[in-house]
Design a protein around this motif. Structure first.
Motif, short mmCIF file in Angstrom:
data_model
loop_
_atom_site.label_atom_id
_atom_site.label_comp_id
_atom_site.label_asym_id
_atom_site.label_seq_id
_atom_site.Cartn_x
_atom_site.Cartn_y
_atom_site.Cartn_z
N LEU A 10 6.25 12.19 2.89
CA LEU A 10 6.71 11.88 1.54
C LEU A 10 5.54 11.67 0.60
O LEU A 10 5.51 12.21 -0.52
CB LEU A 10 7.60 10.63 1.58
N MET A 11 4.56 10.87 1.02
CA MET A 11 3.47 10.51 0.13
C MET A 11 2.56 11.69 -0.20
O MET A 11 1.94 11.72 -1.27
CB MET A 11 2.67 9.36 0.72
N SER A 12 2.47 12.69 0.68
CA SER A 12 1.66 13.86 0.37
C SER A 12 2.24 14.59 -0.84
O SER A 12 1.50 15.15 -1.66
CB SER A 12 1.57 14.80 1.57
N GLU A 13 3.56 14.59 -0.98
CA GLU A 13 4.19 15.19 -2.16
C GLU A 13 4.03 14.29 -3.38
O GLU A 13 3.83 14.78 -4.50
CB GLU A 13 5.68 15.43 -1.89
N VAL A 14 4.09 12.98 -3.17
CA VAL A 14 3.95 12.04 -4.28
C VAL A 14 2.56 12.13 -4.90
O VAL A 14 2.41 12.08 -6.13
CB VAL A 14 4.24 10.60 -3.80
N VAL A 15 1.52 12.26 -4.09
CA VAL A 15 0.14 12.23 -4.60
C VAL A 15 -0.37 13.61 -4.98
O VAL A 15 -1.51 13.73 -5.44
CB VAL A 15 -0.81 11.59 -3.57
N SER A 16 0.44 14.63 -4.80
CA SER A 16 0.01 15.97 -5.19
C SER A 16 -0.40 16.01 -6.66
O SER A 16 0.36 15.59 -7.54
CB SER A 16 1.15 16.97 -4.95
N ARG A 17 -1.60 16.51 -6.91
CA ARG A 17 -2.09 16.54 -8.29
C ARG A 17 -1.36 17.58 -9.13
O ARG A 17 -1.28 17.46 -10.36
CB ARG A 17 -3.60 16.81 -8.32
N ALA A 18 -0.77 18.57 -8.48
CA ALA A 18 -0.07 19.61 -9.22
C ALA A 18 1.36 19.21 -9.55
O ALA A 18 1.81 19.35 -10.69
CB ALA A 18 -0.09 20.91 -8.41
N ASN A 19 2.08 18.68 -8.56
CA ASN A 19 3.51 18.44 -8.74
C ASN A 19 3.95 17.03 -8.32
O ASN A 19 5.13 16.81 -8.07
CB ASN A 19 4.32 19.46 -7.93
N GLY A 20 3.00 16.12 -8.23
CA GLY A 20 3.32 14.78 -7.74
C GLY A 20 3.71 13.80 -8.82
O GLY A 20 4.10 14.18 -9.93
N LEU A 21 3.60 12.52 -8.49
CA LEU A 21 4.07 11.45 -9.38
C LEU A 21 2.95 10.48 -9.74
O LEU A 21 3.19 9.31 -10.01
CB LEU A 21 5.21 10.69 -8.70
N ARG A 22 1.71 10.96 -9.74
CA ARG A 22 0.58 10.09 -10.04
C ARG A 22 0.61 9.60 -11.49
O ARG A 22 1.16 10.26 -12.38
CB ARG A 22 -0.74 10.84 -9.82
N THR A 23 -0.03 8.46 -11.71
CA THR A 23 -0.32 7.96 -13.05
C THR A 23 -1.82 7.65 -13.09
O THR A 23 -2.56 8.01 -12.17
CB THR A 23 0.48 6.67 -13.35
N ASN A 24 -2.26 6.98 -14.14
CA ASN A 24 -3.67 6.60 -14.18
C ASN A 24 -3.98 5.37 -13.34
O ASN A 24 -5.13 4.95 -13.25
CB ASN A 24 -4.12 6.36 -15.63
N ARG A 25 -2.97 4.80 -12.69
CA ARG A 25 -3.14 3.66 -11.79
C ARG A 25 -3.32 4.12 -10.35
O ARG A 25 -2.78 5.15 -9.95
CB ARG A 25 -1.92 2.74 -11.84
N ARG A 26 -4.04 3.32 -9.58
CA ARG A 26 -4.09 3.53 -8.14
C ARG A 26 -2.71 3.24 -7.56
O ARG A 26 -2.08 2.23 -7.90
CB ARG A 26 -5.12 2.59 -7.51
N ILE A 27 -2.22 4.10 -6.68
CA ILE A 27 -0.93 3.87 -6.03
C ILE A 27 -1.09 2.77 -4.98
O ILE A 27 -2.05 2.77 -4.22
CB ILE A 27 -0.42 5.17 -5.39
N SER A 28 -0.15 1.84 -4.94
CA SER A 28 -0.22 0.74 -3.96
C SER A 28 1.18 0.31 -3.56
O SER A 28 2.17 0.62 -4.22
CB SER A 28 -1.01 -0.45 -4.52
N HIS A 29 1.23 -0.41 -2.47
CA HIS A 29 2.49 -0.89 -1.91
C HIS A 29 2.55 -2.41 -1.99
O HIS A 29 1.53 -3.10 -1.84
CB HIS A 29 2.61 -0.46 -0.44
N VAL A 30 3.74 -2.93 -2.22
CA VAL A 30 3.95 -4.38 -2.26
C VAL A 30 5.14 -4.72 -1.36
O VAL A 30 6.21 -4.12 -1.48
CB VAL A 30 4.23 -4.89 -3.68
N PHE A 31 4.92 -5.67 -0.46
CA PHE A 31 6.03 -6.29 0.26
C PHE A 31 6.46 -7.52 -0.54
O PHE A 31 5.64 -8.40 -0.82
CB PHE A 31 5.59 -6.77 1.65
N LEU A 32 7.73 -7.57 -0.90
CA LEU A 32 8.30 -8.79 -1.48
C LEU A 32 9.03 -9.51 -0.37
O LEU A 32 9.96 -8.96 0.22
CB LEU A 32 9.26 -8.46 -2.62
N MET A 33 8.61 -10.76 -0.07
CA MET A 33 9.14 -11.48 1.08
C MET A 33 9.73 -12.82 0.66
O MET A 33 9.09 -13.60 -0.05
CB MET A 33 8.03 -11.68 2.12
N ASP A 34 10.94 -13.05 1.11
CA ASP A 34 11.59 -14.36 0.96
C ASP A 34 11.45 -15.05 2.31
O ASP A 34 12.18 -14.76 3.25
CB ASP A 34 13.05 -14.16 0.57
N VAL A 35 10.48 -15.97 2.40
CA VAL A 35 10.17 -16.65 3.66
C VAL A 35 10.85 -18.02 3.65
O VAL A 35 10.56 -18.84 2.78
CB VAL A 35 8.64 -16.81 3.83
#
Length: 471
Positions: free
Chosen positions: A269-294
């Protein structure tokens, strides 16, 4: 679960007590204390047990000021000063300021006056929090014991945990109540949990899923597991690679405002997301967040990055932190407290994560990271525990109250998140940010409920983008 508990109880008789004698007791108010008082009083309304809200109403004030503080005064009287045999005659306490979950208070009783005719003792009572501020003060009058009692008390003291994960899950779904469902492209949902998750989110009114993958396979999984696909659009794709590319294209054409991983590998999935030709990049670094209710922590925890960036550079961490801060704003935390984690809480030239932490904090001071309060380096214990921070002499608005944990690398972050999920029964949601649309990125082992919870966060982010006009 119980633990063996041994106490040496030695009381102070009236004759032994001298004016000026004192004793103290220190305790931290934890989320389970609030839940336990809710059970005892019969007030199980979730709104009265919201530890993340500082204005949760009368019940919370009663717990923090009256029942909890009062119970600790009684504990100190009955076990230490004067101890066993003490009778409470009167108490007059003034509650000067709130006691919030996570606060550590120290109660001190000091003998002010003795009355020989009835063997009463008047005690001054003072409660201060971890900042040395008075939260409770007043007087307590007791009848002191006349006979000496000294004994060893051994008991199996129950360690009580009150946790209703389903209730926490239901509260999570309430966050999007009344909001329009978000069109979401789901890439290759070809096993039970990856198909059930978006369908549950659809039935809860969170998303409008577009299932992208081999149609025959999707329908076969649905039939096998009794999953109702009525009203859900299916877009045929030959295989997982094709499904990833087609799902991303649905986002690019505006047919979907969010993307969701199904049963395919993350890399596909992420190889398609980060594709410079047809992906979903912005000027931000792509990152992941876990939201946890502990359940054992007094506020939401956002952990980043534990899934995308393997060994982020200092420059990468700027975007990783900003992405997490922006998410915190979306979920209702106006100025999140950001702990930049390392193995130690002091800057050490031999540990790169401590150098990065120091630089990131200074960058925040200079406005290069906005919207949060940063501190670091902080070890995990003093990021989430006031007691640990106080023991180590750390004075910080973040220590003990962190809402965002910035990990040094993917390995450490993944371990922290999985430990909280599997050992602390945390309710977990996972989302990718820094892309044109939010991406629900969960593990193949995650349940349908985890996937649905993640859809809630994606929907909130998508609505925030709509409201800001940032498409």
């Amino acid at each position: 679960m119980t633990e063996g508990h041994t106490r040496h109880l030695v009381n102070r008789t009236y004759d032994e007590i001298k004016v000026g004698d004192s004793a103290a007791l220190t305790r931290t108010l934890m989320p389970e204390d609030v839940r336990l008082f809710a059970v005892l009083t019969g007030d199980l309304n979730p709104a009265t047990q919201d530890e993340g809200n500082s204005t949760t109403g009368m019940f919370r004030e009663m717990v923090a000021h009256g029942m909890w503080s009062g119970s600790l005064v009684s504990t100190l009287l009955g076990t230490q000063f004067p101890g066993p045999g003490t009778q409470l005659i009167d108490q007059r306490l003034h509650f000067a300021r709130p006691v919030n979950i996570g606060d550590t208070i120290t109660i001190t009783l000091t003998a002010r006056q003795k009355f020989d005719h009835n063997r009463h003792v008047l005690l001054d009572c003072s409660c201060v929090n971890q900042e040395g501020l008075v939260v409770v003060h007043g007087t307590v009058e007791v009848q002191a014991p006349t006979e000496k009692i000294a004994r060893i008390e051994t008991a199996a003291r129950p360690e009580i945990r009150i946790d209703d994960k389903h209730a926490r899950y239901t509260q999570m779904l309430e966050r999007v109540k009344g909001l329009e469902p978000i069109p979401t492209a789901v890439a290759h949902p070809c096993d039970c949990e990856s198909l059930k998750g978006p369908v549950m989110a659809f039935q809860a009114g969170i998303i409008e899923p577009i299932l992208v993958g081999p149609e025959a396979k999707i329908r076969s999984v649905a039939e096998e597991h009794g999953i109702d696909l009525y009203g859900i659009r299916i877009v045929h794709a030959a295989h997982s690679h094709d499904a990833a590319a087609l799902a991303v294209s649905l986002v690019r054409t505006g047919d979907a405002e969010a993307l969701m991983k199904g049963s395919l590998h993350t890399d596909e999935l992420m190889s398609e997301v980060v594709s410079r030709a047809n992906g979903l990049r912005t000027n931000r670094r792509i990152s992941h967040v876990f939201l946890m209710d502990v359940p054992t922590y007094h506020r939401p925890l956002l952990i980043t990055d534990a899934a995308i960036n393997i060994a982020p550079s200092l420059e990468d961490k700027v975007d990783i932190i900003q992405n997490a801060i922006d998410l915190a704003h979306v979920i209702g935390i106006p100025e999140p407290k950001v702990a930049i984690l390392s193995a130690v809480e002091t800057v050490n030239p031999k540990i790169q994560s401590t150098l990065d932490a120091a630089a990131l904090c200074k960058m925040a001071d200079r406005g290069q990271i906005k919207g949060g309060i940063l501190d670091g380096p902080l070890a995990f214990d003093n990021a989430v525990s006031i007691v640990a921070a106080k023991t180590k002499g750390i004075h910080s608005a973040v220590a003990g109250h962190a809402e965002i944990l910035v990990v040094p690398d993917l390995e450490s972050g993944n371990m922290v998140a999985k430990q909280l999920e599997y050992l602390a029964n945390a309710l977990t949601a996972g989302i990718v940010l820094g892309t044109r649309v939010p991406i629900v990125l969960t593990s193949r082992a995650d349940t349908a409920e985890t996937r649905t919870a993640s859809c809630v966060i994606a929907a909130l982010v998508a609505h925030a983008k709509r409201n800001s006009g940032n498409t």
